[in-house]
Design an enzyme around this catalytic site. Structure first.
Site, PDB file in Angstrom:
ATOM      1  N   CYS A 214     -51.147 108.889 115.120  1.00  0.00           N
ATOM      2  CA  CYS A 214     -52.312 108.017 115.181  1.00  0.00           C
ATOM      3  C   CYS A 214     -52.063 106.749 114.363  1.00  0.00           C
ATOM      4  O   CYS A 214     -51.734 106.828 113.188  1.00  0.00           O
ATOM      5  CB  CYS A 214     -53.526 108.769 114.649  1.00  0.00           C
TER       6      CYS A 214
ATOM      7  N   CYS B  59     -54.771 106.915 111.270  1.00  0.00           N
ATOM      8  CA  CYS B  59     -54.740 107.875 110.159  1.00  0.00           C
ATOM      9  C   CYS B  59     -53.407 108.615 110.047  1.00  0.00           C
ATOM     10  O   CYS B  59     -53.233 109.453 109.173  1.00  0.00           O
ATOM     11  CB  CYS B  59     -55.882 108.881 110.295  1.00  0.00           C
TER      12      CYS B  59
ATOM     13  N   CYS C 272     -57.110 111.546 118.764  1.00  0.00           N
ATOM     14  CA  CYS C 272     -56.752 112.035 117.437  1.00  0.00           C
ATOM     15  C   CYS C 272     -57.820 113.004 116.964  1.00  0.00           C
ATOM     16  O   CYS C 272     -58.992 112.647 116.872  1.00  0.00           O
ATOM     17  CB  CYS C 272     -56.615 110.867 116.460  1.00  0.00           C
TER      18      CYS C 272
ATOM     19  N   CYS D 150     -59.203 111.825 113.045  1.00  0.00           N
ATOM     20  CA  CYS D 150     -60.110 110.709 112.750  1.00  0.00           C
ATOM     21  C   CYS D 150     -60.978 110.305 113.935  1.00  0.00           C
ATOM     22  O   CYS D 150     -61.827 109.429 113.814  1.00  0.00           O
ATOM     23  CB  CYS D 150     -59.328 109.505 112.219  1.00  0.00           C
TER      24      CYS D 150
ATOM     25  N   ASP E  63     -25.091  99.731 120.766  1.00  0.00           N
ATOM     26  CA  ASP E  63     -25.169 101.162 120.474  1.00  0.00           C
ATOM     27  C   ASP E  63     -25.626 101.909 121.727  1.00  0.00           C
ATOM     28  O   ASP E  63     -26.717 101.661 122.226  1.00  0.00           O
ATOM     29  CB  ASP E  63     -26.182 101.355 119.341  1.00  0.00           C
TER      30      ASP E  63
END
Lengths: 259, 442
Positions: free
Chosen positions: B222, B225, B244, B247, B352
């Protein structure tokens, strides 16, 4: 005898930044191709000490900064003692990318905060802030430690891979380097060493899928894990590693390394 | 004024010679030199745009979405009987020098006014671009498509990009409008501070979805939070109906969600919603938008179709795990017989190549013949070996480092009227186009 192996994978959600899961895939397949039963144990925030003890081999990858803070808190509070005990017993481990930073005495972040590490390795890591360039690029090393030799695969002293790290690691007296840097930065870009070896645990800055192009290290980890688990040497069946070595040799050639 | 004239003149001359001598289409160099001579030049150009300036950013889908928006804008002005100038960086040159080059190409010396600008902007370049335009009264529409892990060596971590975006948008005038992907938690987060009018787009819950996350995903935490997020539905990668538990933060309600795509793949459905959202803001009617999107022709290298005799080549640019995963799902639905994967490790591709280990090649199965090519043909073949080989089956992967021979081999194996699917990284895509059609970009 039917043999089996459990790979403990540290925080697959929190520590898997850039192809790091490649090492787990590689070990798993190299066991399966030999008919070794293999289990993956994800070691998460809620994994108990007792469960961790089931691992015959421990693997760790890199984490983003935000996740690294969560990881180090949980490691110190809940997992450090058991991991240390296992490593002292000879359980092998591989820590790549950012994870070695957690295993030394401390990691000093760019803003000067000192995160206490697990002190498994006698080294410290410092980040000098964003003005000091990151160590990025293809890299080749030459292994220094003869105990890392394997008999079942074509053995080479070279290791190849890609490094990308902001932290710089400085080894203390009680730890051996993993390799001598032939091309690249290594631990700190100054002393010419790459990584560290303690007992049967390897830490290195090579990130992501390190083992795929270094099958000798993959097999060394597997055979060490078997040796500790079954308290005897178990000969690993040789595999056809033509492609692995082609990919390995391509990097040597690309970086003009001749041995 | 005189300064701008001279910089324009030099820019135009560079474009002319660069085309004359076939150095490329002048996507970046004129802008680079103009920027050197006149550091504020982008600001000057944007000031001269009468209508909206639309900036499109995100990890995947920028070029396609920007082209869709441009097409909608063109058809809108046609329906109004206007003849307009749209500045658009069609070639995908999306750093500051590319944006400036796009303006130089559209400039005349007498009349320097532009009606609209539709520009894709590199996700890491959005901050320096917005810093340049601070204080302007232009009407901005900013489209944030998605945020996936991409070239770590160039962009750094996903969190670092998200952080740059948050800092970047404060430079915008208050009248700006954000178009945000509601299904991507970190993108949706940009609307949280209520600084600007915001339009959310996303997918309908009746779209095919998954119940579990892929292994290699980003931002499942989240943004408010930091707790782990949960999903009611996952459309692909980390995009879906998220919430979430800790929260109460959740995927915002969307205003644009039901437009149909003429291109394949769930990822293009997102591009279509984003383009439609912009079209509505510009004043296009729903039927006009639908028609324009229906007639959309793929941009170079993105589901582009080329013909060699009776055989078709379909190119899907794939440059990061989320993109390649989404493309693999899409291509496999076509029941391909032959796939050519081309992996390069040059600067535009990312040096990479570790990212291929975050792609779920395991889904390919047994009935597809794979050829690998490019600088890192061995690395790609090795990844496929670990994905597909089991105890009973040896998967035969053909490795052909030379790209020209690899394309030829793929075509030889493809039956008449059938399709060879080519999945290249960026520089490899340009090479494939050069081999097949003689042209790299446009």
């Amino acid at each position: 005898m039917r043999v089996s192996l459990t790979i403990g994978w540290l925080y697959p959600d929190l520590m898997s930044t850039y192809g790091d899961r490649g090492n787990v895939i590689c070990l798993k397949k190299r066991c399966l191709w030999r008919d070794i039963t293999v289990g993956i144990l994800p070691i998460n925030l809620d994994t108990s000490r007792k469960e961790i003890l089931n691992s015959d081999l421990i693997i760790g990858g890199g984490a983003q900064d935000r996740q690294q803070t969560i990881v180090i808190k949980d490691l110190t509070a809940n997992k450090a003692t058991v991991l240390k005990k296992m490593f002292k017993r000879g359980i092998p481990g591989l820590f790549v990318c950012g994870s070695p930073q957690l295993l030394g005495h401390y990691y000093m972040t760019g803003d000067g905060t000192r995160l206490k590490g697990l002190s498994i390795f006698d080294f410290v890591t410092k980040h000098f802030g964003h003005n000091k360039p990151r160590c990025i690029g293809n890299t080749v090393g030459e292994m220094l430690n003869s105990k890392l030799e394997t008999r079942n695969s074509k053995f080479k002293k070279t290791i190849v891979g890609f490094e990308n790290h902001g932290g710089r690691t400085y080894l203390g007296k009680n730890v051996e380097p993993f390799a001598k840097v032939l091309v690249g930065y290594g631990n700190n870009g100054e002393d010419g060493f790459e990584g560290a070896v303690f007992q049967n645990v390897i830490a290195c800055y090579y990130h992501g899928p390190f083992l795929a192009k270094n099958p000798h290290i993959a097999d060394w980890l597997i055979s060490k894990a078997m040796e500790i688990k079954y308290t005897k040497m178990i000969e690993l069946e040789p595999l056809d590693d033509t492609l692995e070595w082609q990919a390995h040799d391509y990097i040597l050639k690309k970086l003009n390394v001749r041995l | 004024m005189i300064r701008l004239f001279f910089v324009l003149l030099i820019g135009k001359i560079i474009i002319f010679f660069s085309r004359l001598f076939n150095f490329g289409n002048g996507g970046t160099w004129p802008g680079e030199i103009a920027l050197f001579l006149y550091p504020d030049i982008l600001r000057e150009f944007i000031r001269k745009v009468d209508g909206e300036v639309v900036l499109v950013t995100g990890t995947n889908g920028k070029t396609t979405t920007a082209k869709m928006i441009k097409n909608i804008t063109v058809s809108l002005s046609k329906s109004r009987g206007q003849n307009i100038t749209i500045v658009h960086n069609e070639s995908g040159a999306n750093l500051i020098n590319g944006l400036i080059s796009a303006f130089i190409q559209k400039s005349s010396f007498i009349h320097n006014k532009y009606d609209y600008a539709v520009l894709e902007v590199d996700e890491a370049a959005i901050r320096p671009v917005l810093e340049q335009i601070k204080g302007l009264k232009t009407k901005f529409i900013l489209v944030f498509l998605n945020l996936f892990r991409d070239q770590l060596d160039r962009y750094g971590e996903v969190d670092a990009i998200a952080d740059k975006w948050v800092r970047a948008i404060v430079n915008l005038p208050k009248t700006s409008i954000l178009i945000l992907n509601a299904d991507d938690p970190q993108v949706a987060f940009l609307g949280k501070n209520d600084l600007f009018d915001t339009v959310y787009f996303g997918l309908n819950s009746n779209i095919k979805s998954y119940s579990h996350l892929e292994d290699a995903i980003d931002s499942i935490y989240c943004p408010l939070c930091k707790a782990k997020l949960f999903y009611k539905k996952i459309f692909f990668s980390h995009l879906g109906l998220w919430f979430c538990e800790k929260c109460g933060n959740e995927r915002p309600i969307t205003q644009t969600n039901n437009y149909i795509s003429s291109l394949l793949g769930t990822y293009n459905l997102y591009n279509v919603q984003a383009a439609a959202a912009v079209g509505k803001l510009l004043g296009a009617s729903q039927s006009d938008i639908k028609l324009t999107l229906k007639e959309f022709i793929p941009v170079f290298g993105r589901q582009e179709e080329l013909y060699v005799g009776q055989k078709k080549i379909k190119i899907f640019l794939a440059k990061n795990p989320a993109g390649l995963n989404a493309i693999l799902y899409t291509v496999l639905e076509m029941r391909p017989k032959n796939i050519l994967l081309v992996l390069n490790d040059r600067i535009p591709d990312g040096r990479d190549v570790s990212w291929i280990w975050d792609v779920d090649f395991e889904m390919i199965g047994k009935n597809v013949q794979i050829i690998t090519s490019g600088d890192r043909a061995f690395d790609m073949a090795l990844r496929l070996k670990y994905a597909l080989k089991d105890n009973k089956n040896e998967t035969k992967i053909i490795i052909e480092k030379n790209l020209e021979r690899a394309v030829q081999r793929g075509l030889d194996m493809t039956e008449e009227k059938d399709t060879l699917y080519i999945l290249p990284t960026y520089s490899a895509m340009l090479e494939v186009r050069k081999i097949v059609s003689g042209k790299e970009i446009l």
